[in-house]
Design a protein around this motif. Structure first.
Motif, mmCIF file in Angstrom:
data_model
loop_
_atom_site.group_PDB
_atom_site.id
_atom_site.type_symbol
_atom_site.label_atom_id
_atom_site.label_comp_id
_atom_site.label_asym_id
_atom_site.label_seq_id
_atom_site.Cartn_x
_atom_site.Cartn_y
_atom_site.Cartn_z
ATOM 1 N N SER A 1 7.330 -15.667 -5.653
ATOM 2 C CA SER A 1 6.167 -15.024 -5.032
ATOM 3 C C SER A 1 6.533 -13.747 -4.284
ATOM 4 O O SER A 1 5.668 -12.918 -4.013
ATOM 5 N N ALA A 2 7.819 -13.559 -3.950
ATOM 6 C CA ALA A 2 8.209 -12.305 -3.299
ATOM 7 C C ALA A 2 8.142 -11.149 -4.303
ATOM 8 O O ALA A 2 7.975 -9.989 -3.912
ATOM 9 N N ALA A 3 8.275 -11.453 -5.585
ATOM 10 C CA ALA A 3 8.142 -10.396 -6.605
ATOM 11 C C ALA A 3 6.671 -10.076 -6.813
ATOM 12 O O ALA A 3 6.255 -8.918 -6.779
ATOM 13 N N ASN B 1 0.481 0.556 -4.459
ATOM 14 C CA ASN B 1 1.474 -0.426 -4.000
ATOM 15 C C ASN B 1 2.227 0.139 -2.792
ATOM 16 O O ASN B 1 1.997 1.283 -2.401
ATOM 17 N N ALA B 2 3.124 -0.648 -2.246
ATOM 18 C CA ALA B 2 3.895 -0.207 -1.080
ATOM 19 C C ALA B 2 4.728 1.032 -1.414
ATOM 20 O O ALA B 2 4.899 1.929 -0.587
ATOM 21 N N THR B 3 5.240 1.065 -2.628
ATOM 22 C CA THR B 3 6.050 2.214 -3.054
ATOM 23 C C THR B 3 5.248 3.505 -2.919
ATOM 24 O O THR B 3 5.740 4.510 -2.380
ATOM 25 N N GLU B 4 4.016 3.470 -3.405
ATOM 26 C CA GLU B 4 3.200 4.676 -3.327
ATOM 27 C C GLU B 4 2.872 5.014 -1.872
ATOM 28 O O GLU B 4 2.851 6.188 -1.482
ATOM 29 N N PHE C 1 11.637 0.922 8.528
ATOM 30 C CA PHE C 1 12.351 -0.337 8.266
ATOM 31 C C PHE C 1 11.379 -1.392 7.782
ATOM 32 O O PHE C 1 10.170 -1.299 7.962
ATOM 33 N N THR C 2 11.967 -2.414 7.173
ATOM 34 C CA THR C 2 11.145 -3.484 6.622
ATOM 35 C C THR C 2 10.779 -4.495 7.697
ATOM 36 O O THR C 2 11.574 -4.773 8.600
ATOM 37 N N HIS C 3 9.570 -5.035 7.586
ATOM 38 C CA HIS C 3 9.124 -6.070 8.536
ATOM 39 C C HIS C 3 9.773 -7.406 8.168
ATOM 40 O O HIS C 3 10.201 -8.156 9.031
ATOM 41 N N VAL C 4 9.844 -7.675 6.867
ATOM 42 C CA VAL C 4 10.527 -8.873 6.372
ATOM 43 C C VAL C 4 11.371 -8.448 5.170
ATOM 44 O O VAL C 4 10.855 -7.810 4.244
ATOM 45 N N SER C 5 12.654 -8.814 5.196
ATOM 46 C CA SER C 5 13.536 -8.434 4.083
ATOM 47 C C SER C 5 13.185 -9.233 2.837
ATOM 48 O O SER C 5 13.100 -10.459 2.874
ATOM 49 N N ASN C 6 13.035 -8.513 1.719
ATOM 50 C CA ASN C 6 12.687 -9.201 0.468
ATOM 51 C C ASN C 6 13.861 -9.992 -0.083
ATOM 52 O O ASN C 6 13.679 -10.879 -0.905
ATOM 53 N N THR C 7 15.075 -9.687 0.369
ATOM 54 C CA THR C 7 16.261 -10.344 -0.181
ATOM 55 C C THR C 7 16.761 -11.457 0.725
ATOM 56 O O THR C 7 17.087 -12.545 0.250
ATOM 57 N N VAL D 1 6.666 1.084 9.035
ATOM 58 C CA VAL D 1 7.069 -0.287 8.722
ATOM 59 C C VAL D 1 6.680 -0.591 7.277
ATOM 60 O O VAL D 1 5.538 -0.351 6.868
ATOM 61 N N ASP D 2 7.655 -1.086 6.531
ATOM 62 C CA ASP D 2 7.406 -1.566 5.175
ATOM 63 C C ASP D 2 6.972 -3.026 5.300
ATOM 64 O O ASP D 2 7.798 -3.910 5.532
ATOM 65 N N GLY D 3 5.681 -3.239 5.137
ATOM 66 C CA GLY D 3 5.135 -4.578 5.348
ATOM 67 C C GLY D 3 4.929 -5.370 4.064
ATOM 68 O O GLY D 3 4.237 -6.398 4.080
ATOM 69 N N ALA D 4 5.562 -4.926 2.973
ATOM 70 C CA ALA D 4 5.295 -5.561 1.672
ATOM 71 C C ALA D 4 5.537 -7.070 1.696
ATOM 72 O O ALA D 4 4.785 -7.837 1.093
ATOM 73 N N GLN D 5 6.588 -7.497 2.417
ATOM 74 C CA GLN D 5 6.901 -8.931 2.439
ATOM 75 C C GLN D 5 6.380 -9.603 3.712
ATOM 76 O O GLN D 5 6.669 -10.783 3.935
ATOM 77 N N ALA D 6 5.661 -8.870 4.527
ATOM 78 C CA ALA D 6 5.153 -9.473 5.767
ATOM 79 C C ALA D 6 3.697 -9.887 5.632
ATOM 80 O O ALA D 6 3.327 -11.010 5.985
ATOM 81 N N GLY E 1 -0.802 -4.970 -2.566
ATOM 82 C CA GLY E 1 -1.796 -6.035 -2.684
ATOM 83 C C GLY E 1 -1.321 -7.196 -3.529
ATOM 84 O O GLY E 1 -1.662 -8.354 -3.277
ATOM 85 N N HIS E 2 -0.493 -6.900 -4.547
ATOM 86 C CA HIS E 2 -0.167 -7.948 -5.521
ATOM 87 C C HIS E 2 0.734 -9.032 -4.959
ATOM 88 O O HIS E 2 0.855 -10.100 -5.548
ATOM 89 N N LYS E 3 1.368 -8.780 -3.825
ATOM 90 C CA LYS E 3 2.198 -9.827 -3.216
ATOM 91 C C LYS E 3 1.375 -10.683 -2.256
ATOM 92 O O LYS E 3 1.849 -11.709 -1.763
ATOM 93 N N MET E 4 0.179 -10.220 -1.910
ATOM 94 C CA MET E 4 -0.682 -10.957 -0.957
ATOM 95 C C MET E 4 -1.912 -11.505 -1.669
ATOM 96 O O MET E 4 -3.015 -11.435 -1.156
HETATM 97 N N1 PMP Z 1 9.281 -3.217 0.044
HETATM 98 C C1 PMP Z 1 9.644 -4.498 -0.051
HETATM 99 C C2 PMP Z 1 10.276 -5.165 1.136
HETATM 100 C C3 PMP Z 1 9.441 -5.185 -1.252
HETATM 101 O O1 PMP Z 1 9.808 -6.461 -1.351
HETATM 102 C C4 PMP Z 1 8.851 -4.517 -2.337
HETATM 103 C C5 PMP Z 1 8.618 -5.219 -3.663
HETATM 104 N N2 PMP Z 1 9.643 -6.014 -4.109
HETATM 105 C C6 PMP Z 1 8.477 -3.194 -2.163
HETATM 106 C C7 PMP Z 1 8.711 -2.572 -0.976
HETATM 107 C C8 PMP Z 1 7.850 -2.421 -3.269
HETATM 108 O O2 PMP Z 1 6.654 -3.015 -3.630
HETATM 109 P P1 PMP Z 1 5.873 -2.484 -4.918
HETATM 110 O O3 PMP Z 1 6.776 -2.668 -6.069
HETATM 111 O O4 PMP Z 1 4.656 -3.351 -4.962
HETATM 112 O O5 PMP Z 1 5.571 -1.058 -4.631
#
Ligand code: PMP
Length: 461
Positions: free
Chosen positions: A81-83, A145-148, A222-228, A251-256, A276-279
């Protein structure tokens, strides 16, 4: 290979609507995919509303049609689900209904379905604002997405702010999405990147951060929650320190946002980016929140239709925020779906989601340590991490592990998870990663454990 994985109750527990217990319900064969949810309210498991019984993932699972499917003839055990998260029926139906009933462009059509599309799109913005407690929906920019979202900030705020010798502080555990855009920016502007180091457990070295702040960085990102590693970073503390030193904070909130209550006002940051796709939302949806005065001051990102107020042959005037940043026809269906996903999560209660995943992390760490001899687990202790379990089996490449798990219907991610510098820092080539969401259960963890034991048996022989 022999299939020794025990049967699980995955996908067979839908008939427990209204159950307030977290105890494992008896399987109800064939019940998965039962009653469709009405509106954006979760069909089950969140019924306790203000009573707030703990989240019941078993009851929730019937909201997610894909969880009733099989992989290699086994119930799907989705631990990636983190992906990307799976989607509840209400989100799938919202996208479907848009195309079936009111597909039209937004902000244009002076006709009924055009107005309905615009209302749904802007309503979704309001839902997303509420979800992260943004002061105004006008501070929400829809992106893919967060990247954009991060690239938008780098290309607009960054290109007009960062100059020669300016410092941007990141961390050693950023996703490439919160690293490469800043690399490009400092290369172009002749600036510098500095990195907050991590401990071997994946916690940020705030003592070193305080030293880095003497460089007077313009931005701390920085990331709010590390994806790794799953590390939950102390956002409010880092933000307060950064602001005191004169830096802005992204803040990169993708995983938060999929896992924790997020209140951008309480966190105090300046930019907050997420997908959005991770939430539980559709792919192609995401948002950037930024303080209004920053959005007003930033130049446009992409240019074209929608983002303008007036266009002449040699000059143009920009639309108001946030539309100034939404050039061209947006992914309307995805945004509408994201709004529904936000409402669904609000209905569940993000505090209950966080508690559920915390409990599952404790169970997973304990069970893996006990049942899988020799397993190497990475990341901070359960109290300081989100629903991410990175691991390795000694002398087995995680790709091989993932392949064996796949035979049992268990989906995990294996590789560098878009954090190559973090893997370098930990002296790792790759890791396996199991990750959770609202619908994850102890039986998912048990299936992982059984698959890992099987992998060990295969690779030992
Ligand atoms: N930041 C973190 C912490 C992520 O886990 C991810 C997605 N694995 C991204 C950014 C990028 O997300 P996306 O591919 O949806 O742009």
């Amino acid at each position: 290979m022999t299939d020794t994985l025990p049967g699980t109750t995955v996908g067979a527990t839908a008939g427990v609507v209204g159950s307030t217990a977290t105890t494992r319900p008896a399987p109800v064969a064939g019940a998965a995919g039962a009653a469709p949810a009405a509106g954006a309210a979760p069909a089950a498991g969140a019924a306790g509303a203000a009573g707030r019984a703990p989240l019941d993932p078993y009851a929730l699972r019937s909201d997610f049609p894909i969880l009733a499917t099989q992989a290699h003839g086994r119930p799907l055990v989705y631990l990636d689900s983190a992906a990307t998260s799976q989607k509840p029926r209400v989100v799938i139906e919202a996208v479907d209904t848009f195309y079936r009933e009111y597909n039209a462009n937004v902000h244009r059509g002076i006709y009924e379905i055009g107005e309905r599309a615009t209302a749904a799109y802007e309503g979704a913005r309001a839902s997303v604002a509420r979800f992260i407690n943004a002061p105004s929906a006008r501070e929400i920019v829809f992106v893919r997405n967060a990247t954009e979202a991060i690239n938008l900030v780098a290309a607009t705020w960054g290109r007009t702010t960062i100059g020669r010798g300016d410092v941007i502080v990141l961390t050693e555990m950023e996703h490439h999405a919160n690293l490469v855009p800043w690399q490009l920016l400092v290369q172009e502007k002749d600036g510098d990147l500095e990195f907050i180091p991590i401990t071997d457990d994946g916690l940020l070295r705030l003592d070193v951060f305080e030293v880095l702040l003497r460089l007077k960085p313009k931005l701390v990102a920085f990331t709010h929650v590390s994806n790794t590693l799953g590390t939950i970073t102390p956002v409010a503390e880092i933000t307060a320190l950064a602001h005191a030193a004169g830096a802005l904070v992204l803040v990169d909130g993708a995983q938060a946002v999929p896992h924790l209550p997020v209140d951008v006002q309480a966190l105090g940051a300046d930019f907050y980016a997420f997908s959005g796709h991770k939430m539980l939302g559709p792919t192609g949806s995401g948002a950037l929140w930024a303080r209004r005065e920053l959005l007003e001051a930033m130049p446009p990102y992409m240019a074209g239709g929608e983002m303008i107020r007036e266009v002449h042959l040699r000059r143009s005037e920009w639309n108001d925020v946030p539309w100034k940043f939404e050039a061209g026809t947006p992914d309307i269906a995805a945004a509408v779906g994201l709004g529904v996903a936000a409402e669904y999560l609000i209905g569940l209660g993000m505090d209950r989601v966080a508690a559920h995943e915390r409990e599952l992390v404790v169970y997973a760490l304990e069970t893996l340590r006990r049942e899988v001899p020799g397993i190497i687990l990475y990341g901070p202790p359960a109290g300081q991490r989100g629903g991410v379990i990175p691991f390795n089996l000694p002398d087995v490449h995680p790709h091989d592990v993932a392949q064996v798990l796949d035979r049992f219907g268990v989906a995990i991610r294996a590789g560098h998870h878009c954090t190559m510098p973090l893997h370098e820092r930990l002296d790792l080539v790759a890791t396996g990663r199991a990750s959770f969401s609202v619908y994850s259960t102890r039986e998912d963890v048990d299936a992982l454990v059984a698959g890992l034991r099987e992998a060990q048996r295969i690779f030992a022989g």
